[in-house]
Design a protein around this motif. Sequence first.
Motif, PDB file in Angstrom:
ATOM      1  N   TYR A  22       2.539  14.848  14.868  1.00 53.69           N
ATOM      2  CA  TYR A  22       3.168  14.696  16.186  1.00 53.69           C
ATOM      3  C   TYR A  22       4.129  13.514  16.169  1.00 53.69           C
ATOM      4  O   TYR A  22       5.288  13.632  16.564  1.00 53.69           O
ATOM      5  N   ARG A  25       7.126  14.107  14.279  1.00 54.03           N
ATOM      6  CA  ARG A  25       7.846  15.263  14.802  1.00 54.03           C
ATOM      7  C   ARG A  25       7.997  16.346  13.727  1.00 54.03           C
ATOM      8  O   ARG A  25       9.016  17.002  13.614  1.00 54.03           O
ATOM      9  N   TYR A  60       6.144  22.803  21.798  1.00 52.11           N
ATOM     10  CA  TYR A  60       6.376  21.499  21.171  1.00 52.11           C
ATOM     11  C   TYR A  60       7.789  21.393  20.604  1.00 52.11           C
ATOM     12  O   TYR A  60       8.371  20.307  20.591  1.00 52.11           O
ATOM     13  N   HIS A  63       9.853  21.029  24.174  1.00 51.08           N
ATOM     14  CA  HIS A  63       9.459  20.070  25.212  1.00 51.08           C
ATOM     15  C   HIS A  63       8.909  18.749  24.683  1.00 51.08           C
ATOM     16  O   HIS A  63       8.566  17.884  25.484  1.00 51.08           O
ATOM     17  N   ARG A  64       8.768  18.599  23.374  1.00 56.01           N
ATOM     18  CA  ARG A  64       8.252  17.342  22.839  1.00 56.01           C
ATOM     19  C   ARG A  64       9.049  16.862  21.622  1.00 56.01           C
ATOM     20  O   ARG A  64       9.564  15.756  21.622  1.00 56.01           O
ATOM     21  N   LEU A  67      12.444  15.086  21.765  1.00 54.30           N
ATOM     22  CA  LEU A  67      12.569  13.804  22.471  1.00 54.30           C
ATOM     23  C   LEU A  67      12.619  12.670  21.453  1.00 54.30           C
ATOM     24  O   LEU A  67      11.651  12.445  20.726  1.00 54.30           O
ATOM     25  N   LEU A  70       9.716   9.928  21.380  1.00 59.38           N
ATOM     26  CA  LEU A  70       8.354  10.431  21.465  1.00 59.38           C
ATOM     27  C   LEU A  70       7.422   9.682  20.519  1.00 59.38           C
ATOM     28  O   LEU A  70       7.708   9.512  19.336  1.00 59.38           O
ATOM     29  N   VAL A  90       1.099   7.831  25.530  1.00 60.81           N
ATOM     30  CA  VAL A  90       2.261   8.605  25.089  1.00 60.81           C
ATOM     31  C   VAL A  90       3.516   8.038  25.731  1.00 60.81           C
ATOM     32  O   VAL A  90       3.604   7.899  26.958  1.00 60.81           O
ATOM     33  N   VAL A  93       8.217  10.586  26.911  1.00 60.14           N
ATOM     34  CA  VAL A  93       8.234  11.828  27.680  1.00 60.14           C
ATOM     35  C   VAL A  93       8.724  11.551  29.096  1.00 60.14           C
ATOM     36  O   VAL A  93       9.547  12.276  29.631  1.00 60.14           O
ATOM     37  N   GLN A  94       8.205  10.479  29.700  1.00 58.61           N
ATOM     38  CA  GLN A  94       8.605  10.041  31.031  1.00 58.61           C
ATOM     39  C   GLN A  94       9.123   8.610  30.932  1.00 58.61           C
ATOM     40  O   GLN A  94       9.055   8.000  29.872  1.00 58.61           O
ATOM     41  N   SER A 118      -4.369  13.882  32.239  1.00 62.66           N
ATOM     42  CA  SER A 118      -3.400  12.799  32.352  1.00 62.66           C
ATOM     43  C   SER A 118      -3.829  11.834  33.438  1.00 62.66           C
ATOM     44  O   SER A 118      -4.381  12.250  34.462  1.00 62.66           O
TER      45      SER A 118
END
Length: 120
Positions: A22, A25, A60, A63-64, A67, A70, A90, A93-94, A118
């Motif tokens: 993750y 990536r 993924y 949407h992940r 980024l 990330l 994390v 993402v935001q 979350s």
Amino acid sequence: MTNATPHTLDPAASAQRQLDAYNARDLARFVAEYTDDVQVYRLPSAEPMLVGKAALTEHYRTHRFNLPQLHAELVNRMVFGNKVIDHERVTGVQDQAMEVAAIYEVTEQGIAKVWFVSGS
């Protein structure tokens, strides 16, 4: 060693490999840790938000892993039999870091179910 990673029932190792992939990536390495019929839940919903490796891969990818900032930091990990509970922070993402609990159910074939909770 072949490209196909044989899975033994080492839940913490499976969770760590997918976390490492993750953060790199590395989509192929990431999804290799999951079963073909994986189910992903976002609690409190009782219905899965994703079912199957193809849906996981697409989510993924779009949407992940697209980024640039990330990153998931492992804050704490608990292992109960074939379940791994990770507290992750994390970012990317935001605007603010997200506090997330991820619960992984691991089988000899890989991660079969994931539940996300979350903090925000």
